[in-house]
Design a protein around this motif. Structure first.
Motif, PDB file in Angstrom:
ATOM      1  N   ALA A 181       0.836  -1.203   0.000  1.00 51.04           N
ATOM      2  CA  ALA A 181       0.000   0.000   0.000  1.00 51.04           C
ATOM      3  C   ALA A 181       0.865   1.245   0.000  1.00 51.04           C
ATOM      4  CB  ALA A 181      -0.905  -0.016   1.235  1.00 51.04           C
ATOM      5  N   LEU A 182       1.926   1.208   0.809  1.00 54.45           N
ATOM      6  CA  LEU A 182       2.788   2.375   0.927  1.00 54.45           C
ATOM      7  C   LEU A 182       3.501   2.652  -0.403  1.00 54.45           C
ATOM      8  CD1 LEU A 182       4.946   3.366   3.851  1.00 54.45           C
ATOM      9  CD2 LEU A 182       6.054   3.202   1.648  1.00 54.45           C
ATOM     10  N   VAL A 183       4.035   1.569  -1.000  1.00 53.12           N
ATOM     11  CA  VAL A 183       4.740   1.733  -2.267  1.00 53.12           C
ATOM     12  C   VAL A 183       3.794   2.338  -3.305  1.00 53.12           C
ATOM     13  CG1 VAL A 183       5.868   0.527  -4.165  1.00 53.12           C
ATOM     14  CG2 VAL A 183       6.357  -0.130  -1.805  1.00 53.12           C
ATOM     15  N   ASN A 184       2.602   1.787  -3.364  1.00 50.36           N
ATOM     16  CA  ASN A 184       1.631   2.307  -4.327  1.00 50.36           C
ATOM     17  C   ASN A 184       1.342   3.781  -4.092  1.00 50.36           C
ATOM     18  OD1 ASN A 184       1.308   0.117  -5.884  1.00 50.36           O
ATOM     19  ND2 ASN A 184      -0.490  -0.683  -4.788  1.00 50.36           N
ATOM     20  N   ALA A 185       1.150   4.107  -2.814  1.00 45.32           N
ATOM     21  CA  ALA A 185       0.800   5.486  -2.496  1.00 45.32           C
ATOM     22  C   ALA A 185       1.929   6.423  -2.889  1.00 45.32           C
ATOM     23  CB  ALA A 185       0.497   5.607  -1.002  1.00 45.32           C
ATOM     24  N   VAL A 186       3.176   6.031  -2.588  1.00 42.04           N
ATOM     25  CA  VAL A 186       4.321   6.881  -2.920  1.00 42.04           C
ATOM     26  C   VAL A 186       4.422   7.046  -4.434  1.00 42.04           C
ATOM     27  CG1 VAL A 186       6.832   7.027  -2.924  1.00 42.04           C
ATOM     28  CG2 VAL A 186       5.634   6.385  -0.838  1.00 42.04           C
ATOM     29  N   LEU A 187       4.248   5.923  -5.129  1.00 41.87           N
ATOM     30  CA  LEU A 187       4.360   5.996  -6.584  1.00 41.87           C
ATOM     31  C   LEU A 187       3.274   6.900  -7.159  1.00 41.87           C
ATOM     32  CD1 LEU A 187       5.433   2.412  -7.617  1.00 41.87           C
ATOM     33  CD2 LEU A 187       6.779   4.374  -6.925  1.00 41.87           C
ATOM     34  N   SER A 188       2.079   6.845  -6.569  1.00 36.48           N
ATOM     35  CA  SER A 188       1.012   7.728  -7.058  1.00 36.48           C
ATOM     36  C   SER A 188       1.399   9.184  -6.873  1.00 36.48           C
ATOM     37  CB  SER A 188      -0.292   7.470  -6.303  1.00 36.48           C
ATOM     38  OG  SER A 188      -0.575   6.108  -6.312  1.00 36.48           O
ATOM     39  N   VAL A 189       2.053   9.460  -5.728  1.00 38.96           N
ATOM     40  CA  VAL A 189       2.474  10.843  -5.480  1.00 38.96           C
ATOM     41  C   VAL A 189       3.522  11.262  -6.502  1.00 38.96           C
ATOM     42  CG1 VAL A 189       3.705  12.335  -3.876  1.00 38.96           C
ATOM     43  CG2 VAL A 189       1.893  10.843  -3.038  1.00 38.96           C
ATOM     44  N   VAL A 190       4.472  10.358  -6.754  1.00 33.64           N
ATOM     45  CA  VAL A 190       5.515  10.683  -7.734  1.00 33.64           C
ATOM     46  C   VAL A 190       4.877  10.935  -9.103  1.00 33.64           C
ATOM     47  CG1 VAL A 190       7.537   9.798  -8.960  1.00 33.64           C
ATOM     48  CG2 VAL A 190       7.338   9.456  -6.499  1.00 33.64           C
ATOM     49  N   ASP A 191       3.912  10.098  -9.465  1.00 31.96           N
ATOM     50  CA  ASP A 191       3.211  10.296 -10.735  1.00 31.96           C
ATOM     51  C   ASP A 191       2.525  11.648 -10.763  1.00 31.96           C
ATOM     52  OD1 ASP A 191       3.982   7.943 -11.737  1.00 31.96           O
ATOM     53  OD2 ASP A 191       2.103   6.861 -11.333  1.00 31.96           O
ATOM     54  N   ARG A 192       1.883  11.970  -9.648  1.00 30.64           N
ATOM     55  CA  ARG A 192       1.156  13.227  -9.600  1.00 30.64           C
ATOM     56  C   ARG A 192       2.117  14.406  -9.729  1.00 30.64           C
ATOM     57  NH1 ARG A 192      -3.827  15.375  -7.936  1.00 30.64           N
ATOM     58  NH2 ARG A 192      -4.585  13.419  -8.784  1.00 30.64           N
ATOM     59  N   ILE A 193       3.277  14.282  -9.118  1.00 28.71           N
ATOM     60  CA  ILE A 193       4.283  15.345  -9.252  1.00 28.71           C
ATOM     61  C   ILE A 193       4.605  15.539 -10.728  1.00 28.71           C
ATOM     62  CG2 ILE A 193       6.709  15.952  -8.822  1.00 28.71           C
ATOM     63  CD1 ILE A 193       6.409  14.626  -6.066  1.00 28.71           C
ATOM     64  N   GLY A 194       4.781  14.432 -11.436  1.00 28.10           N
ATOM     65  CA  GLY A 194       5.068  14.514 -12.866  1.00 28.10           C
ATOM     66  C   GLY A 194       3.952  15.213 -13.620  1.00 28.10           C
ATOM     67  N   GLU A 195       2.710  14.846 -13.292  1.00 28.38           N
ATOM     68  CA  GLU A 195       1.567  15.468 -13.976  1.00 28.38           C
ATOM     69  C   GLU A 195       1.506  16.964 -13.708  1.00 28.38           C
ATOM     70  OE1 GLU A 195      -1.109  11.490 -13.313  1.00 28.38           O
ATOM     71  OE2 GLU A 195      -1.879  13.395 -12.555  1.00 28.38           O
ATOM     72  N   LEU A 196       1.733  17.309 -12.434  1.00 28.70           N
ATOM     73  CA  LEU A 196       1.671  18.719 -12.068  1.00 28.70           C
ATOM     74  C   LEU A 196       2.733  19.516 -12.807  1.00 28.70           C
ATOM     75  CD1 LEU A 196       0.997  18.668  -8.240  1.00 28.70           C
ATOM     76  CD2 LEU A 196      -0.353  19.854  -9.954  1.00 28.70           C
ATOM     77  N   VAL A 197       3.922  18.930 -12.891  1.00 24.20           N
ATOM     78  CA  VAL A 197       5.021  19.629 -13.565  1.00 24.20           C
ATOM     79  C   VAL A 197       4.666  19.863 -15.025  1.00 24.20           C
ATOM     80  CG1 VAL A 197       7.379  19.353 -14.381  1.00 24.20           C
ATOM     81  CG2 VAL A 197       6.838  18.920 -11.999  1.00 24.20           C
ATOM     82  N   GLU A 198       4.118  18.839 -15.661  1.00 21.45           N
ATOM     83  CA  GLU A 198       3.708  19.006 -17.059  1.00 21.45           C
ATOM     84  C   GLU A 198       2.633  20.082 -17.167  1.00 21.45           C
ATOM     85  OE1 GLU A 198       5.286  17.898 -19.463  1.00 21.45           O
ATOM     86  OE2 GLU A 198       6.499  16.459 -18.336  1.00 21.45           O
ATOM     87  N   ALA A 199       1.718  20.082 -16.183  1.00 21.56           N
ATOM     88  CA  ALA A 199       0.634  21.053 -16.211  1.00 21.56           C
ATOM     89  C   ALA A 199       1.171  22.472 -16.068  1.00 21.56           C
ATOM     90  CB  ALA A 199      -0.368  20.750 -15.101  1.00 21.56           C
TER      91      ALA A 199
END
Lengths: 141, 775
Positions: free
Chosen positions: B82-100
């Protein structure tokens, strides 16, 4: 397992140099002297856009007289390029490296460089490590 | 700021790409700490950047992820699915935000909280990466691999050498003028090309420094501290790669300084310091190194606390206490150490000095600490000049040539000059150059080269090394050249007198001399002159006057200009001067500068130009010739009306007109347009001799004040500046800052400021305006 060796004359002796150590063979042009450096350092020479340190192999092997001629083997030791002066180059051929064998004692300078022998038509030739001839190296192998 | 943001986006994007492999690997092996560290550093860096780029959403996400990862690193939490998934989701979101951010699109914020909540312990919910993929906008710049630049550079050098050889060969025979013309054109193109290629690798360190003022301000504000930043040496050039490598370490060090070093205002007051912390960041070239110094006047490194921390984490106290004081300071480089008790938004936890040192050492640099408990910490970063382009002077000894870094040379004089005296003391020779006595080192003797014939007398290069100066005798001074210096082989470097080797256009290798090394080999000992570096600033010698440059103006008059205002004196071709867009302008270094002059500019083939600099403003002033550096007396007769002349000073019995820098800038500088009406208004009152108007006013204006000498109706000054001798009564309402002529205060109640203390003055003005008193 045989390796390609370059057969050369250094300080009047025939030696074999592992071709892995040889980047190229060149004729050295004008040399800029390096005052205060070891007497084994002939100076600096330009090799295309690169500056190489020219090593007087004869002097590095403990001979009093200095190498003549401008033929040199380019090698790289720890990120720096060196041109080691050689008297003459014979050929390049695959040889098998053998241990020096019992009882053969080389004198100090040659002992540091010697890695074994290769045999060319029955003639034993000393295989040397070029890096051992480069002055200022803390240690070699 | 836009540049910074762009850079942040590019960097984050790049790291994310590199990280994607690590993320997958971590997913497969959550217990792999190397992967964990990589991801941790990524979110840590993002968090840090967000702090000063003002990106709160990214900041929140990365902070949350960092918290969780820190717990995992410390072993407090197990990296479950669960933790790994959650962290990875955050990292993904960081990527999306940066692109945005890059494409200017907006991304809904409501998912963020869910992602952060999913990080909490015991959550089963798998957060869903959401939203449509943001569109990537076209990049405006290309990021290149430095390897490619290296190859370009070395190809370029080959090309220059090939051209030289071609020219040499052609010169030997009769050549067709058409071929000669073609060769000429080739030479020019190659030359220009080389400059361009060279420039691609070099960058002013300003690229590193320009982001600091904002960062320092925000960091300090976030901690309710007040820090004055002083930056020096922004135009030192450094290899691009080095700048990239230095970026994070510099940010870490500065954050640490503000967070851990500089105390809170009340603590500083209690310790008898100025309320505003001082932070100075400077860069300079010294021999074959670039030295970046970060000094603060905070509390220094508390070694006791360091030891306590390390002991708490299981180290042997006895062993730690046994080492020398210097080694104890070095404990700050231990991994996973934070000398502050609580974790803060600013400098985080553990990603710090160990990583900083590793990064510096990776580029062959080193880092030094000089800490004085209670007084401050000075961190010095030395990075090699490798691959940097050095402006060098080529000197000849016997038949050989050597390069000396221009930076190291104070001046070059001929041995026969009247101002030079050479004596032999015992067996040592010393040179006296205009009342300065210094050791003389003969280069031919030092290197064992036979001295060449010199009919014009030998030359002395006055060389400064970190501790002192000496004169280096050479046969000839040949040229000055821009050189790419590389380290030579150990066999050459071990002589201790060379800084590196270079290949000039002649195609013959040349050695660059290491001035400090030569001093060492020659046995010069400057130790008695060495001053404790930290005391230096406080005990600067009181100037007995204002240093100024004396020159002959175009109209034949002898005038002087305060030396502080002169950036440099340059020779320009008459062709470079044009009357354009309503005024004379001159082209220097590929820039157009306004050109001021008193006298006729026409018909001159060459002219000298003073480059005057005041903050970002630059103006050039045409003169006939620069004469000397003099000290202006403090008493000056002010001019009757404003104009190019500020006043008259008596210099060696002669009346010398003093150029009014303010007037020159006011009249000639291209307007930057930042004199906003909301700038605090400063009234200069009682300035009978015009001193403050001449010298203090430019300083204040640079600092963002609007300065007047008389109030317009209805205007109220935010602060009033007067000489110590007494203030006009009507200004009593506004805060008052008084300037004194003497260096020392006359007593404990003397709250005046020494008039040459620039920093002190600005500091006092700020403090008064804020209603405080200065201690």
């Amino acid at each position: 397992m045989s390796n390609l060796y370059l057969i050369a004359h250094i300080a009047g002796r025939v030696v074999a140099i592992d071709s892995d150590q040889v980047e190229s063979v060149v004729d050295i042009g004008e040399v800029t002297a390096v005052p205060r450096a070891s007497r084994h350092v002939r100076g600096l020479a330009a090799l295309r856009s690169r500056v190489v340190t020219v090593v007087d192999t004869q002097s590095a092997l403990g001979h009093a007289e200095r190498s003549s001629g401008s033929r040199a083997v380019i090698t790289q030791v720890e990120g720096h390029h060196y041109a080691l002066l050689v008297d003459q180059l014979d050929d390049v051929a695959p040889f098998e490296l053998r241990p020096l064998g019992g009882g053969v004692a080389l004198d100090a300078a040659w002992r540091a460089a010697g890695r074994g022998i290769v045999e060319r038509d029955g003639e034993p030739i000393l295989a040397i490590d070029l890096a051992a001839l480069v002055p200022g190296q803390a240690s070699t192998h | 700021m836009d540049d910074l943001l762009q850079e942040f986006i590019a960097e984050t994007r790049e790291t994310l790409e590199a990280l994607s492999g690590e993320i997958v690997a971590w997913e497969a092996h959550p217990e792999d700490s190397a992967r964990l560290d990589a991801i941790f550093r990524f979110v840590h860096t993002v968090k840090g950047s967000c702090g000063f780029l003002d990106l709160p959403r990214l900041g929140r996400l990365s902070h949350a992820a960092e918290d969780v990862l820190a717990q995992v690193r410390a072993g407090d939490r197990a990296p479950d699915r669960a933790l790994v998934n959650a962290v990875l989701s955050v990292v993904d979101r960081i990527g999306e935000l940066v692109e945005a951010i890059e494409s200017g699109a907006s991304l809904e914020a409501n998912g963020d909280e869910l992602l952060i909540a999913a990080l909490a312990e015991g959550t089963q919910e798998v957060a869903q990466a959401s939203g449509p993929a943001a569109q990537r906008s076209a990049a405006r710049s290309v990021r290149l691999n430095v390897d490619l630049l290296d190859r370009m550079m070395s190809g370029m050098s080959d090309m220059v050498l090939a051209r030289n050889e071609l020219a040499r060969r052609l010169r030997n025979g009769d050549i067709d003028p058409a071929i000669e013309a073609a060769l000429e054109r080739l030479s020019m193109t190659v030359g220009e090309m080389r400059d361009t290629v060279t420039r691609t690798r070099m960058q002013k360190i300003d690229a590193l420094f320009s982001a600091l003022p904002r960062m320092v301000r925000d960091t300090a504000a976030g901690l309710s501290k007040s820090v004055m930043l002083h930056i020096d040496g922004s135009d030192v050039e450094l290899d691009r790669e080095m700048i990239e490598v230095m970026r994070d370490p510099l940010v870490h060090i500065i954050r640490n300084s503000i967070d851990h070093g500089i105390e809170a205002p009340q603590q500083r007051r209690a310790a008898g310091k100025r309320e505003n912390g001082r932070l100075s960041v400077s860069a300079r070239q010294s021999g074959n190194q670039i030295i970046v110094e970060i000094a603060d006047d905070g509390r220094g490194i508390d070694t006791e606390k360091l030891i306590a921390k390390l002991v708490a984490s299981g180290r042997d106290e006895q062993q730690l206490r046994r080492v020398s004081d210097r080694a104890k300071l070095g404990l700050i480089f231990e991994p996973g150490l934070s000398s502050k008790d609580e974790v803060t938004e600013v400098s985080g936890r553990g990603v710090g000095m160990d990583v900083v040192r590793a990064a510096i050492e990776q580029i062959g640099g080193r880092i030094e600490l000089d800490s004085v408990a209670g007084k401050g910490l000075r961190i010095t970063i030395h990075v090699p000049l490798t691959l940097s382009i050095i402006s060098a002077i080529v000197v000849g000894v016997g038949s050989q040539r050597f390069a000396i870094s221009r930076q190291a040379i104070e001046e070059i004089v001929t041995e026969r000059s009247d101002a030079i005296r050479i004596d032999t003391l015992g067996s040592t020779r010393i040179a006296t150059v205009r009342d300065r006595r210094m050791p003389l080192v003969d280069l031919s003797g030092l290197l064992g080269i036979e001295q060449g014939q010199s009919d014009g007398g030998r030359m002395l290069a006055i060389v400064s090394v970190s501790d002192g100066s000496y004169a280096l005798a050479v046969d000839t001074v040949l040229d000055n050249e821009e050189l790419v210096v590389k380290p030579a082989s150990p066999a050459v470097m071990s002589t201790g007198v060379y800084a590196g080797q270079t290949l000039p256009d002649s195609g013959l290798p040349m050695l660059m001399l290491d001035c400090a090394g030569m001093a060492h080999v020659a046995g010069l000992d400057f130790s008695r002159e060495a001053v404790e570096a930290f005391e230096e600033e406080a005990q600067a010698v009181e100037p007995s006057g204002l240093p100024a440059l004396l020159f002959v103006d175009l109209d034949g008059a002898r005038r002087a200009v305060p030396l502080a205002a002169v950036d440099r004196v340059e020779q320009v071709d008459g062709m470079a001067v044009r009357y354009a867009a309503g005024r004379f302008r001159v082209t220097i270094d590929g820039r157009i500068l306004p050109l001021a002059a008193q006298g006729a500019l026409d018909g001159r083939e060459r002219l000298s130009v003073l480059r005057l600099k005041d903050g970002d403003n630059e103006v050039s002033y045409a003169i006939d010739e620069a004469l000397d550096i003099i000290l202006l007396p403090e008493d000056m007769v002010p001019a009757r009306e404003p104009g190019p002349v500020a006043g008259l000073a008596l210099v060696e019995g002669e009346q010398i007109e003093l150029l009014d820098i303010l007037w020159v800038f006011d009249e000639h500088a291209d307007r930057g347009g930042n004199d906003g009406a909301d700038a605090p208004l400063c009234l200069i009152a009682g300035d009978s001799d015009g001193w403050m108007t001449s010298f203090v006013r430019p300083l204040l204006e640079t600092a963002g004040y609007r300065v007047v000498t008389a109030l317009a109706p209805g205007e109220a000054p935010a602060v009033v500046l007067t000489p110590e001798e007494g203030a006009p009564a009507e200004t009593a309402k506004a805060p008052l800052v008084r300037l004194r002529r003497r260096r020392a205060a006359s007593g404990a109640n003397d709250d005046s400021v020494y008039r040459y203390d620039r920093a002190g003055l600005l500091c006092a003005m700020e403090a008064r305006m804020a209603g405080g008193r200065l201690n």
